[in-house]
Design a protein around this motif. Sequence first.
Motif, PDB file in Angstrom:
ATOM      1  N   ASN A   1      -3.103   1.956   6.691  1.00 57.02           N
ATOM      2  CA  ASN A   1      -3.054   1.687   5.258  1.00 57.02           C
ATOM      3  C   ASN A   1      -2.928   0.190   4.964  1.00 57.02           C
ATOM      4  O   ASN A   1      -3.550  -0.333   4.036  1.00 57.02           O
ATOM      5  CB  ASN A   1      -1.915   2.459   4.600  1.00 57.02           C
TER       6      ASN A   1
ATOM      7  N   THR B   1      -0.162   5.561  10.612  1.00 53.20           N
ATOM      8  CA  THR B   1      -0.653   5.657   9.237  1.00 53.20           C
ATOM      9  C   THR B   1      -0.344   4.378   8.479  1.00 53.20           C
ATOM     10  O   THR B   1      -1.187   3.853   7.733  1.00 53.20           O
ATOM     11  CB  THR B   1      -0.022   6.868   8.528  1.00 53.20           C
TER      12      THR B   1
ATOM     13  N   PRO C   1       0.835  -1.217   0.000  1.00 55.97           N
ATOM     14  CA  PRO C   1       0.000   0.000   0.000  1.00 55.97           C
ATOM     15  C   PRO C   1       0.866   1.262   0.000  1.00 55.97           C
ATOM     16  O   PRO C   1       2.058   1.214   0.326  1.00 55.97           O
ATOM     17  CB  PRO C   1      -0.774  -0.108   1.319  1.00 55.97           C
TER      18      PRO C   1
END
Length: 196
Positions: A181, A177, A144
């Motif tokens: 993700n 984060t 990702p």
Amino acid sequence: MRALILNCTLKKSPADSNTQKLADVVGAELGKHGVEVESVRVADLRVEPGVETDMGDDWTAVHEKLLAAEILVVASPTWLGRPSSVAQRVLERMDAMISETGDDDRPVAYDRVAGVVVTGNEDGAHHVISEITGALNDIGYTIPGQAWTYWNMGPGPGPDYSDTDHGHEWSEKTAATMASNLLAVATALAKQPIPA
């Protein structure tokens, strides 16, 4: 959903691992979302050099854990601006997965996501991330966007992650984060698998 962290520190247990500490931040974030997280310190195992899954060593058990996890995190220190030798060995053994298929004749790494954690008191983190994610993508993992976090002190030698608070806030925010993700894309792939 399951996540596997492969800690590629050069240090065997019970030595303190800076890499494990930052990887644990990612693991904790995944755990907040109900992901079952397991961490393996590869230096504690007997993993022979080679590009086969079954060589009569401890890698076979790691391979089983890889196949049971939808999310993989490879955590490596930076040495001489490069991934650790343990990380390189992990990738070499994972090379066998390129030709392995499941019952559906699809590559076994399909529908799995991967990210990278890097620590080091020297620069080179982006190079390490690029080398590891490039190899994982070749094997079949989906990477990702922003599926990494790192910590370093900048150019030259200096204190370790455990020795200072320098940069921790940024590294931990980026770790959160990264976890989000990884989970988002793993969930999407579970609903819409990659075709054979």
